[in-house]
Design an enzyme around this catalytic site. Structure first.
Site, PDB file in Angstrom:
ATOM      1  CD  GLU A   1      -2.585  16.664   1.351  1.00 61.33           C
ATOM      2  OE1 GLU A   1      -1.979  17.131   0.365  1.00 61.33           O
ATOM      3  OE2 GLU A   1      -2.010  16.099   2.298  1.00 61.33           O
TER       4      GLU A   1
ATOM      5  N   GLY B   1      -3.627  17.681   7.256  1.00 61.53           N
ATOM      6  CA  GLY B   1      -4.082  17.633   8.644  1.00 61.53           C
ATOM      7  C   GLY B   1      -3.029  17.106   9.596  1.00 61.53           C
TER       8      GLY B   1
ATOM      9  N   GLY C   1       0.579  12.991   4.026  1.00 61.35           N
ATOM     10  CA  GLY C   1       1.013  12.668   5.384  1.00 61.35           C
ATOM     11  C   GLY C   1       2.430  12.121   5.440  1.00 61.35           C
TER      12      GLY C   1
ATOM     13  CG  LEU D   1      -5.124   9.896   5.869  1.00 59.95           C
ATOM     14  CD1 LEU D   1      -4.764   9.552   7.308  1.00 59.95           C
ATOM     15  CD2 LEU D   1      -6.012  11.130   5.836  1.00 59.95           C
TER      16      LEU D   1
ATOM     17  CD  GLU E   1       0.428  16.505   6.864  1.00 58.45           C
ATOM     18  OE1 GLU E   1      -0.190  15.426   6.843  1.00 58.45           O
ATOM     19  OE2 GLU E   1      -0.123  17.601   7.065  1.00 58.45           O
TER      20      GLU E   1
ATOM     21  CB  ALA F   1       1.369   6.639  -0.625  1.00 56.34           C
TER      22      ALA F   1
ATOM     23  CE  LYS G   1      -3.944  -2.225   0.302  1.00 57.73           C
ATOM     24  NZ  LYS G   1      -4.846  -2.288  -0.866  1.00 57.73           N
ATOM     25  NE  ARG G   2       3.191   1.315  -4.925  1.00 52.63           N
ATOM     26  CZ  ARG G   2       2.961   0.021  -5.203  1.00 52.63           C
ATOM     27  NH1 ARG G   2       2.949  -0.885  -4.226  1.00 52.63           N
ATOM     28  NH2 ARG G   2       2.781  -0.363  -6.453  1.00 52.63           N
TER      29      ARG G   2
ATOM     30  CG  LEU H   1      -6.138   8.610   0.476  1.00 51.24           C
ATOM     31  CD1 LEU H   1      -5.919   8.975  -0.988  1.00 51.24           C
ATOM     32  CD2 LEU H   1      -6.509   9.857   1.275  1.00 51.24           C
TER      33      LEU H   1
ATOM     34  NE  ARG I   1      -5.128  11.464  -3.840  1.00 49.13           N
ATOM     35  CZ  ARG I   1      -4.718  11.430  -5.102  1.00 49.13           C
ATOM     36  NH1 ARG I   1      -5.558  11.692  -6.097  1.00 49.13           N
ATOM     37  NH2 ARG I   1      -3.464  11.145  -5.402  1.00 49.13           N
TER      38      ARG I   1
HETATM   39  C1  1HE Z   1      -3.071   3.612  -1.048  1.00 48.24           C
HETATM   40  C2  1HE Z   1      -2.516   4.897  -0.892  1.00 48.24           C
HETATM   41  C3  1HE Z   1      -3.098   5.745   0.101  1.00 48.24           C
HETATM   42  C4  1HE Z   1      -1.434   3.887  -2.451  1.00 48.24           C
HETATM   43  N1  1HE Z   1      -4.132   5.261   0.824  1.00 48.24           N
HETATM   44  N2  1HE Z   1      -4.111   3.184  -0.309  1.00 48.24           N
HETATM   45  N3  1HE Z   1      -1.995  10.275  -0.553  1.00 48.24           N
HETATM   46  C5  1HE Z   1      -2.209  10.261  -1.895  1.00 48.24           C
HETATM   47  O1  1HE Z   1      -3.107  10.880  -2.404  1.00 48.24           O
HETATM   48  C6  1HE Z   1      -1.267   9.414  -2.683  1.00 48.24           C
HETATM   49  C7  1HE Z   1      -2.034   8.251  -3.267  1.00 48.24           C
HETATM   50  N4  1HE Z   1      -1.152   7.285  -3.914  1.00 48.24           N
HETATM   51  C8  1HE Z   1      -0.587   7.470  -5.116  1.00 48.24           C
HETATM   52  O2  1HE Z   1      -0.689   8.533  -5.735  1.00 48.24           O
HETATM   53  C9  1HE Z   1       0.152   6.311  -5.721  1.00 48.24           C
HETATM   54  O3  1HE Z   1      -0.274   5.133  -5.057  1.00 48.24           O
HETATM   55  C10 1HE Z   1       1.682   6.404  -5.617  1.00 48.24           C
HETATM   56  C11 1HE Z   1       2.182   7.537  -6.521  1.00 48.24           C
HETATM   57  C12 1HE Z   1       2.135   6.655  -4.195  1.00 48.24           C
HETATM   58  C13 1HE Z   1       2.323   5.064  -6.043  1.00 48.24           C
HETATM   59  O4  1HE Z   1       1.844   4.696  -7.323  1.00 48.24           O
HETATM   60  P1  1HE Z   1       1.980   3.170  -7.813  1.00 48.24           P
HETATM   61  O5  1HE Z   1       1.497   3.123  -9.243  1.00 48.24           O
HETATM   62  O6  1HE Z   1       3.347   2.665  -7.511  1.00 48.24           O
HETATM   63  O7  1HE Z   1       1.003   2.305  -6.859  1.00 48.24           O
HETATM   64  P2  1HE Z   1      -0.608   2.200  -6.892  1.00 48.24           P
HETATM   65  O8  1HE Z   1      -0.996   1.105  -7.853  1.00 48.24           O
HETATM   66  O9  1HE Z   1      -1.245   3.516  -7.102  1.00 48.24           O
HETATM   67  O10 1HE Z   1      -0.917   1.744  -5.397  1.00 48.24           O
HETATM   68  C14 1HE Z   1      -0.588   0.462  -4.924  1.00 48.24           C
HETATM   69  C15 1HE Z   1      -1.596   0.105  -3.839  1.00 48.24           C
HETATM   70  O11 1HE Z   1      -1.418   0.998  -2.765  1.00 48.24           O
HETATM   71  C16 1HE Z   1      -3.038   0.282  -4.311  1.00 48.24           C
HETATM   72  O12 1HE Z   1      -3.803  -0.658  -3.610  1.00 48.24           O
HETATM   73  P3  1HE Z   1      -4.335  -2.012  -4.333  1.00 48.24           P
HETATM   74  O13 1HE Z   1      -5.116  -2.713  -3.265  1.00 48.24           O
HETATM   75  O14 1HE Z   1      -5.152  -1.545  -5.499  1.00 48.24           O
HETATM   76  O15 1HE Z   1      -3.096  -2.755  -4.748  1.00 48.24           O
HETATM   77  C17 1HE Z   1      -3.370   1.674  -3.801  1.00 48.24           C
HETATM   78  O16 1HE Z   1      -4.769   1.852  -3.607  1.00 48.24           O
HETATM   79  C18 1HE Z   1      -2.642   1.668  -2.485  1.00 48.24           C
HETATM   80  N5  1HE Z   1      -2.371   3.019  -2.025  1.00 48.24           N
HETATM   81  N6  1HE Z   1      -1.511   5.041  -1.768  1.00 48.24           N
HETATM   82  C19 1HE Z   1      -4.608   4.009   0.608  1.00 48.24           C
HETATM   83  N7  1HE Z   1      -2.626   6.952   0.357  1.00 48.24           N
HETATM   84  C20 1HE Z   1      -2.842  13.586   8.180  1.00 48.24           C
HETATM   85  S1  1HE Z   1      -3.657  14.127   6.834  1.00 48.24           S
HETATM   86  C21 1HE Z   1      -2.696  13.699   5.466  1.00 48.24           C
HETATM   87  C22 1HE Z   1      -3.521  13.814   4.198  1.00 48.24           C
HETATM   88  C23 1HE Z   1      -2.919  12.998   3.112  1.00 48.24           C
HETATM   89  O17 1HE Z   1      -1.965  12.305   3.289  1.00 48.24           O
HETATM   90  S2  1HE Z   1      -3.677  13.161   1.588  1.00 48.24           S
HETATM   91  C24 1HE Z   1      -2.602  12.361   0.486  1.00 48.24           C
HETATM   92  C25 1HE Z   1      -2.871  10.883   0.402  1.00 48.24           C
END
Ligand code: 1HE
Length: 255
Positions: free
Chosen positions: A130, A138, A107, A62, A110, A60, A23-24, A64, A133
């Site tokens: 963010e 936060g 996060g 929080l 962060e 990656a 889940k990265r 989500l 999304r």
């Molecule tokens: C996740 C998450 C996640 C990956 N929550 N499951 N963060 C984001 O908006 C970043 C979201 N992630 C991405 O943009 C990409 O996953 C990556 C650029 C990091 C990596 O890409 P990639 O092509 O290597 O991997 P993928 O196929 O997108 O993800 C692999 C798996 O990880 C996949 O799950 P699967 O069950 O389909 O295999 C994804 O759903 C899962 N995954 N990132 C849940 N973040 C305190 S407040 C903070 C607010 C935030 O952090 S907002 C930013 C959140």
């Protein structure tokens, strides 16, 4: 600890691995509570900790999938947990070194900016997506990232979904070192050994005093600096560090 992390010990250095590679290393409840537990009571004898993500990504951000289910009220309390954790990381007294690879996103950034030493490998990507999304930061980014790169640049970064690479992060102050892929842990161990060999109370003062003095007026900051200098002077570390220099030998600190 849960299976979201793995802890290794190398003498006074701890290495905390994030182990949600599939889940990265998205921060779910298990990973968040492991971090809380570790920083609330670091193991006896640990003088520095290295944070790193398995599978080529730091984090990656929080989780989500979990966040989708949170109400507004739960989001306030959850955000406050992140604030307590990142404050504990920054001001708890234990030096924290981050090895930043792949995703250093949301996060993940962060948590990274609560580390005292940040080493980015080629391929690291720093992002605050963010806006894409439909949510907001936060976990302390407005304060930590905002102070590092300024609110103006952070706003542009968030509005446009801009991605900074390791070299850009270095020039902006988001990291302190930019190294080749695969080199981060070697440098982290080397720096952790240096940090761990300092006088413990001097490290404590660096961690406590510098960021706080930055928040103070000039006059209050200078007076606080004098008090910190006087406190360090009264420690066994100062007696040993000064004596060792004059006796032309390396210091041996305890505690
Ligand atoms: C996740 C998450 C996640 C990956 N929550 N499951 N963060 C984001 O908006 C970043 C979201 N992630 C991405 O943009 C990409 O996953 C990556 C650029 C990091 C990596 O890409 P990639 O092509 O290597 O991997 P993928 O196929 O997108 O993800 C692999 C798996 O990880 C996949 O799950 P699967 O069950 O389909 O295999 C994804 O759903 C899962 N995954 N990132 C849940 N973040 C305190 S407040 C903070 C607010 C935030 O952090 S907002 C930013 C959140």
């Amino acid at each position: 600890m849960t299976d979201a992390t793995r802890l290794e010990r190398h003498g006074p250095i701890a290495v905390l691995h994030f182990t949600r590679a599939d889940k990265r290393n998205a921060v779910n409840e298990a990973l968040l509570s492991d971090l809380e537990r570790f920083f609330a009571a670091p193991p006896e004898g640990v003088a520095a900790v290295i944070l790193t993500g398995e599978g080529g990504h730091f984090s990656a951000g929080l989780d989500l999938a979990e966040h989708k289910e949170r109400s507004a009220e739960e989001t306030v309390f959850h955000s406050q947990r992140w604030h307590r954790l990142t404050e504990q990381m920054e001001f708890g007294g234990l030096p924290v070194i981050g090895v930043l690879t792949g995703a250093v996103i949301g996060g993940g950034l962060e948590i990274a900016t609560a580390c005292h030493v940040r080493i980015a490998e080629t391929g690291a990507r720093f992002e605050l997506p963010e806006g894409r999304r439909g949510i907001f930061v936060g976990g302390g980014a407005t304060v930590r990232v905002g102070r590092l790169i300024g609110p103006d640049r952070m706003r542009e970064m968030m509005l446009t979904g801009r991605r900074y690479d390791a070299q850009e992060a270095l020039s902006l102050g988001l990291c302190h070192y930019a190294v080749e892929s695969g080199e981060g842990m070697r440098l982290a161990m080397e720096l952790a050994a240096k940090v761990a060999s300092n006088a413990p109370f001097s490290n404590y003062l660096m961690i406590q005093a510098l960021a706080r003095i930055h928040d103070m007026s000039r006059a209050d900051g200078l007076f606080t600096e004098s008090l910190a200098a006087a406190m360090s002077q009264a420690t066994a570390g100062a007696a040993e560090g000064l004596r060792a220099f004059l006796e032309k030998r390396p210091p041996k600190f305890r505690g």
